[in-house]
Every structure is written in C-alpha cells, then in structure tokens.
Design a protein around this motif. Structure first.
Motif, PDB file in Angstrom:
ATOM      1  N   PRO A 153       0.783  -1.245   0.000  1.00 11.41           N
ATOM      2  CA  PRO A 153       0.000   0.000   0.000  1.00 11.41           C
ATOM      3  C   PRO A 153       0.813   1.293   0.000  1.00 11.41           C
ATOM      4  N   ASN A 154       2.056   1.295   0.533  1.00 13.50           N
ATOM      5  CA  ASN A 154       2.771   2.570   0.640  1.00 13.50           C
ATOM      6  C   ASN A 154       3.604   2.874  -0.598  1.00 13.50           C
ATOM      7  N   LEU A 155       3.059   2.537  -1.775  1.00  9.51           N
ATOM      8  CA  LEU A 155       3.699   2.872  -3.042  1.00  9.51           C
ATOM      9  C   LEU A 155       2.824   3.851  -3.813  1.00  9.51           C
ATOM     10  N   SER A 156       3.446   4.844  -4.392  1.00  7.49           N
ATOM     11  CA  SER A 156       2.771   5.736  -5.331  1.00  7.49           C
ATOM     12  C   SER A 156       3.232   5.369  -6.739  1.00  7.49           C
ATOM     13  N   TYR A 157       2.520   5.850  -7.753  1.00  4.50           N
ATOM     14  CA  TYR A 157       2.918   5.486  -9.112  1.00  4.50           C
ATOM     15  C   TYR A 157       2.416   6.503 -10.128  1.00  4.50           C
ATOM     16  N   GLU A 158       3.080   6.477 -11.275  1.00  7.99           N
ATOM     17  CA  GLU A 158       2.663   7.249 -12.454  1.00  7.99           C
ATOM     18  C   GLU A 158       2.276   6.234 -13.528  1.00  7.99           C
ATOM     19  N   VAL A 159       1.115   6.426 -14.113  1.00  4.88           N
ATOM     20  CA  VAL A 159       0.654   5.498 -15.151  1.00  4.88           C
ATOM     21  C   VAL A 159       1.414   5.756 -16.450  1.00  4.88           C
ATOM     22  N   LEU A 160       1.974   4.687 -17.026  1.00  6.94           N
ATOM     23  CA  LEU A 160       2.664   4.783 -18.309  1.00  6.94           C
ATOM     24  C   LEU A 160       1.718   4.528 -19.475  1.00  6.94           C
ATOM     25  N   GLY A 161       0.775   3.620 -19.285  1.00 12.72           N
ATOM     26  CA  GLY A 161      -0.177   3.303 -20.350  1.00 12.72           C
ATOM     27  C   GLY A 161      -0.697   1.886 -20.201  1.00 12.72           C
ATOM     28  N   ASP A 162      -1.681   1.556 -21.002  1.00 17.81           N
ATOM     29  CA  ASP A 162      -2.261   0.219 -20.998  1.00 17.81           C
ATOM     30  C   ASP A 162      -1.631  -0.627 -22.097  1.00 17.81           C
ATOM     31  N   GLU A 163      -1.428  -1.890 -21.778  1.00 21.35           N
ATOM     32  CA  GLU A 163      -0.835  -2.838 -22.721  1.00 21.35           C
ATOM     33  C   GLU A 163      -1.802  -3.995 -22.955  1.00 21.35           C
ATOM     34  N   ARG A 164      -2.132  -4.241 -24.188  1.00 23.39           N
ATOM     35  CA  ARG A 164      -3.043  -5.328 -24.550  1.00 23.39           C
ATOM     36  C   ARG A 164      -2.441  -6.689 -24.184  1.00 23.39           C
ATOM     37  N   ILE A 165      -3.298  -7.615 -23.798  1.00 21.10           N
ATOM     38  CA  ILE A 165      -2.872  -8.987 -23.546  1.00 21.10           C
ATOM     39  C   ILE A 165      -3.285  -9.852 -24.734  1.00 21.10           C
ATOM     40  N   ASP A 166      -2.344 -10.567 -25.317  1.00 18.22           N
ATOM     41  CA  ASP A 166      -2.599 -11.422 -26.477  1.00 18.22           C
ATOM     42  C   ASP A 166      -2.591 -12.893 -26.087  1.00 18.22           C
ATOM     43  N   LEU A 167      -3.089 -13.721 -26.988  1.00 19.87           N
ATOM     44  CA  LEU A 167      -3.051 -15.172 -26.837  1.00 19.87           C
ATOM     45  C   LEU A 167      -1.920 -15.734 -27.688  1.00 19.87           C
ATOM     46  N   ALA A 168      -1.108 -16.597 -27.098  1.00 18.53           N
ATOM     47  CA  ALA A 168      -0.052 -17.277 -27.850  1.00 18.53           C
ATOM     48  C   ALA A 168      -0.403 -18.753 -27.990  1.00 18.53           C
ATOM     49  N   VAL A 169      -0.381 -19.257 -29.234  1.00 19.06           N
ATOM     50  CA  VAL A 169      -0.689 -20.664 -29.493  1.00 19.06           C
ATOM     51  C   VAL A 169       0.396 -21.255 -30.396  1.00 19.06           C
ATOM     52  N   PRO A 170       0.551 -22.590 -30.396  1.00 18.14           N
ATOM     53  CA  PRO A 170       1.521 -23.219 -31.306  1.00 18.14           C
ATOM     54  C   PRO A 170       1.125 -22.973 -32.760  1.00 18.14           C
ATOM     55  N   PRO A 171       2.093 -22.915 -33.669  1.00 17.85           N
ATOM     56  CA  PRO A 171       1.778 -22.675 -35.088  1.00 17.85           C
ATOM     57  C   PRO A 171       0.818 -23.702 -35.687  1.00 17.85           C
ATOM     58  N   GLU A 172       0.846 -24.953 -35.176  1.00 19.41           N
ATOM     59  CA  GLU A 172      -0.021 -25.992 -35.737  1.00 19.41           C
ATOM     60  C   GLU A 172      -1.372 -26.080 -35.022  1.00 19.41           C
ATOM     61  N   HIS A 173      -1.606 -25.237 -34.039  1.00 15.56           N
ATOM     62  CA  HIS A 173      -2.866 -25.258 -33.284  1.00 15.56           C
ATOM     63  C   HIS A 173      -4.022 -24.813 -34.185  1.00 15.56           C
ATOM     64  N   PRO A 174      -5.213 -25.417 -34.044  1.00 14.68           N
ATOM     65  CA  PRO A 174      -6.356 -25.004 -34.875  1.00 14.68           C
ATOM     66  C   PRO A 174      -6.658 -23.509 -34.807  1.00 14.68           C
ATOM     67  N   LEU A 175      -6.469 -22.898 -33.631  1.00 15.09           N
ATOM     68  CA  LEU A 175      -6.752 -21.467 -33.502  1.00 15.09           C
ATOM     69  C   LEU A 175      -5.768 -20.612 -34.292  1.00 15.09           C
ATOM     70  N   ALA A 176      -4.590 -21.145 -34.601  1.00 12.58           N
ATOM     71  CA  ALA A 176      -3.587 -20.381 -35.352  1.00 12.58           C
ATOM     72  C   ALA A 176      -4.091 -20.009 -36.742  1.00 12.58           C
ATOM     73  N   ALA A 177      -5.039 -20.789 -37.270  1.00 12.03           N
ATOM     74  CA  ALA A 177      -5.601 -20.500 -38.596  1.00 12.03           C
ATOM     75  C   ALA A 177      -6.370 -19.183 -38.605  1.00 12.03           C
ATOM     76  N   ARG A 178      -6.721 -18.663 -37.435  1.00 15.38           N
ATOM     77  CA  ARG A 178      -7.450 -17.396 -37.359  1.00 15.38           C
ATOM     78  C   ARG A 178      -6.535 -16.186 -37.539  1.00 15.38           C
ATOM     79  N   PHE A 179      -5.223 -16.401 -37.549  1.00 15.07           N
ATOM     80  CA  PHE A 179      -4.287 -15.286 -37.665  1.00 15.07           C
ATOM     81  C   PHE A 179      -4.553 -14.502 -38.946  1.00 15.07           C
TER      82      PHE A 179
END
Length: 306
Positions: A153-179
């Motif tokens: 709790p005793n920390l202050s901060y300055e916001v740098l920005g928001d970073e999107r979270i992505d999904l990582a899948v193997p190249p042969e995974h069925p979901l990879a075809a959606r790239f």
C-alpha cells in the motif's frame, strides 16, 4: 554505526543470503560478515539468525531493518535535493524492472534518456514483481517498472499506459488459422487447453489466473517457468497455450515463435506504471526518466495503432 553498515544489513535482509548479498554489493563475503558482526557487537543484539541454508531476521533485526530503510531513504533524498538545488545535470537513478518487460521496453527508453541526460547514471535492478515492490517500498530503487494492481500500500505510481494482452498458441494449433482473419478468440474457448504460465511470485501469472477465472474456468497448468521467453518457446513447440503482454508479442526474440492472436472484446489489458515509495523525493533526473518512459510508451502505442 556507519551508513555502509546499514546498507549492508538491508542487502542481507533483501537477499536472505550472505553470498548473494556480497555479490550485489560487490564486496567479498568475509568482509560483509565482518562488518555485520562489528555492527551487531556495537548494537549489543543479533540482527540475523544464521542457519545452514538461510539467513533469517531476529526480532531486533526486523526493527533495525525498518528504521535502516527509513534512514537510507532519507540520506538518498537529501543527496538528490542537494544535487537539484545545485542545478547539476549529473545524478543517479536506480530503476527496478521486471526482466522480460524491461528487455522489450528499456532498449527504447534508455537511448532516448541518455541522449538528453548523458551524465545521469542509470542503475538497473531486475527482479520479480513481488520482490520489486518490496525493494521499492524499502527505498532500494528510486523507480520500478510494474503493473497494476500493486500489493504493497505505501507505493505511489505514475501510469505509463495500458498494454493489450494477447493469446499465444503453437503454429499448428487449430486457432492459429485465425491469424490475420479478423476472427478473435474468447478466453472461454480456452477452458480445455493446457496452459504454460510463469511461476508463483510473478505478477503476470496472477493476472493470467485472474483473467481465466473471470472467463469461468481455472486453467489446466502443464508447465511453469520463471522466464517469459521460456514460456513462449514451450508454446511454440506445441506444449500448450499462454497469455502474453503485447509488447513481448510484438517483438519475439526466441528462435521458437508461437502465433500471437488478439483476444475478443472486452480485450484484456494490463496497466504499466512507474512506482516509487510514497512520500519519496523524486530528483529531477528521476522525473525526467518518468517523462521519457511515458513519451516512449506513447510512441510505441501510436506506432501499433497505425
């Protein structure tokens, strides 16, 4: 009692190990042990209980470390204030960073900062997010790159920005075809997938677990690692899937590269911040570093949006 002895005691408390503390302080271990014994003799109390495998604080040690942290922080703030008053462009900023996030962002930030503040020394300290919060709260870093929420709790901060979270899948995974198709994957679709995650103590592991629980499932973890790059490589070789911060996904460095997919709305994200001890005096150099970081993050995000 000398200031360096306080610094030595703080480092031993942080590392819970004489050898690692000596390495961080760049002194020989016998010298470190000698200085601590000298300090304990002067105080008339034992600060640390030495065991065969670890070093633990005694009750007196806990009280000593609390006050030593306050004293060393005050000394550093006094140095910084005097440097600013003299309007010198020299100085030193100790920056804590999560290893992999820093590896992808600091190469953009540091050259920009050094271009304008060539005589300011930047010292980097890499550690897990949990340990970085402790180091920041105790004043052992001036600034630390972290993500919300902060646990201490005793920390202050300055916001740098928001970073999107992505999904990582193997190249042969069925979901990879959606790239590249514009079809987005929801987190709920991953409930039966094997997950590879960071180990306990890493902030992004907690974020991964929380996002999956919000989507209605507990991820089935098949591998854990302390290293985000190892996680990415294991995904690439077909061992499972994972969630990945976008700044890491945008510039993979391993020879084993998974397929990165944006997730469906509402797109998960994390908020990156520069944290510092509440009430701590921030030098002109530290404030300049924060502003450089903000500008760099904004430029990277703008480049992604094009």
């Amino acid at each position: 009692m000398e200031l360096r002895q306080l610094q030595y005691a703080l480092q031993i408390a942080a590392e819970r190990n004489f050898s690692r503390a000596a390495d961080k302080l760049h002194i020989a271990q016998p010298s470190l042990s000698q200085q601590l014994s000298k300090l304990e003799q002067e105080l008339g109390v034992m600060l640390f209980q030495r065991n065969t495998s670890s070093v633990e604080l005694t009750y007196a040690g806990q009280k000593f470390i609390e006050q030593a942290g306050v004293i060393m922080s005050a000394v550093e703030m006094l140095r910084q204030e005097m440097a600013d008053i003299s309007q010198l462009r020299t100085g030193r900023v100790v920056v804590g960073s999560m290893p992999i996030t820093g590896a992808h962002l600091l190469p953009h930030v540091l050259p920009a900062f050094k271009k304008n503040y060539a005589d300011v020394e930047i010292t980097l300290l890499e550690d897990s997010s949990m340990n970085l919060e402790k180091l920041t709260a105790s004043g052992q870093t001036d600034l630390s790159l972290l993500s919300l929420p902060l646990e201490i709790p005793n920390l202050s901060y300055e916001v740098l920005g928001d970073e999107r979270i992505d999904l990582a899948v193997p190249p042969e995974h069925p979901l990879a075809a959606r790239f590249g198709t514009g079809i987005r994957t929801s987190l709920a679709e991953l409930k039966d997938e094997p997950f590879i995650v960071l180990k306990e103590g890493q902030g992004f592991r907690k974020m991964t677990m929380d996002l999956c629980r919000e989507a209605g499932f507990v991820p089935r973890i098949v591998f854990e690692s302390n290293n985000m790059e190892t996680v990415q490589s294991l995904v690439a070789t077909g061992m499972g899937v994972t969630l990945t911060p976008h700044f890491i996904a945008r510039a993979p460095r391993s020879e084993f590269v998974p397929v990165y997919l944006p997730l469906a709305e509402p797109v998960p994200s994390r908020t990156l911040v520069i944290a510092y001890r509440r009430g701590r005096y921030l030098s002109k150099a530290a404030n300049a570093f924060i502003e450089t970081f903000k500008t760099t993050i904004a430029a990277l995000s703008a480049g992604e949006a094009r």
